[in-house]
Design an enzyme around this catalytic site. Sequence first.
Site, PDB file in Angstrom:
ATOM      1  N   SER A 139     112.632 125.994  15.080  1.00  0.00           N
ATOM      2  CA  SER A 139     112.117 124.831  15.804  1.00  0.00           C
ATOM      3  C   SER A 139     110.600 124.860  15.819  1.00  0.00           C
ATOM      4  CB  SER A 139     112.639 124.864  17.248  1.00  0.00           C
ATOM      5  OG  SER A 139     112.032 123.870  18.058  1.00  0.00           O
ATOM      6  N   TYR A 152     114.624 128.978  25.206  1.00  0.00           N
ATOM      7  CA  TYR A 152     114.701 128.240  23.953  1.00  0.00           C
ATOM      8  C   TYR A 152     113.534 128.623  23.034  1.00  0.00           C
ATOM      9  CZ  TYR A 152     115.278 124.338  20.714  1.00  0.00           C
ATOM     10  OH  TYR A 152     115.471 123.579  19.579  1.00  0.00           O
TER      11      TYR A 152
END
Length: 297
Positions: A139, A152
């Site tokens: 990401s 995350y």
Amino acid sequence: MPTLRNKVALVTGAARGIGAETSRALARKGVKLILIDLDAEPLKALAAELGDDVALAVAADVCDLPAMQKAVDSGVAKFGGIDLVLANAGIASYGSVMQVDPATFKRVVDVNILGVFHTVRAALPSVIERKGYILIVSSLAAFAPAPGLAAYCASKAGVEHFANVLRLEVAHRGVAVGSAHMSWIDTPLVQDAKTDLTAFNQLLAVLPGPVGKTSSVGPCVDAFVDALAKRKRRVYVPRWVALAGWLKAVVTSRVGDRNTLPHVPRILPLMDEEVAKLGRSTSARNVALDDVAVDPK
């Protein structure tokens, strides 16, 4: 031009979002698919849509290595082997380090890091045999920290470096490894966060330039399919994310912090307050699937 026809791809997180749409796109290219997700009903529906000769659906938790090995073995038995792996399964938690539910934080790390390891570990012998390609979904969060999303961000940074190590280990075996880095994509993960938390929407609003914008799934799917065909080392969606990767040292410096720091005293307490009212540190969808993982039917 590289062709995907008659290749076999294993896709985790295949029931919804990027995983499902990439699977559909790969099927149109003539790829056979081993579809893995914990969410059994939409997974089975996708496999039925694609056809029994094209797709095998296996409901499994990526955190369970024996279950992943069984899924891989089933796929190899059906299609003969695995050429491509898209390690896409991932979840997120909400809340500050002080307030986030520790069990949820652990679950995010387990899914996003251990889940990738289990996926690769189970599939790797067949991928080596076929001199295949593995695309690990990281990401933008691997480069750019976001308050309230520590699990995350940490896990996506972790799988990026996992991909870097794996690439070195398997190159001499003819296997290529890539990592994918996306900004906010209009997937269930982002949709759920937007629905659950006004604080998340406020965070997006104060992020600089394009960093707070949400992109559609289509360009991401196109980029993933292209990467799987060309065995790319890096995938950036949108392309400007590459700049954040190249400038990671600046993004995480005091200079990079300046844009976000003034907003943290307002947004982070609001997020914690909203999480407390929700009674959960992740989406309702993830809570339901965690119950399945703990007590499989």
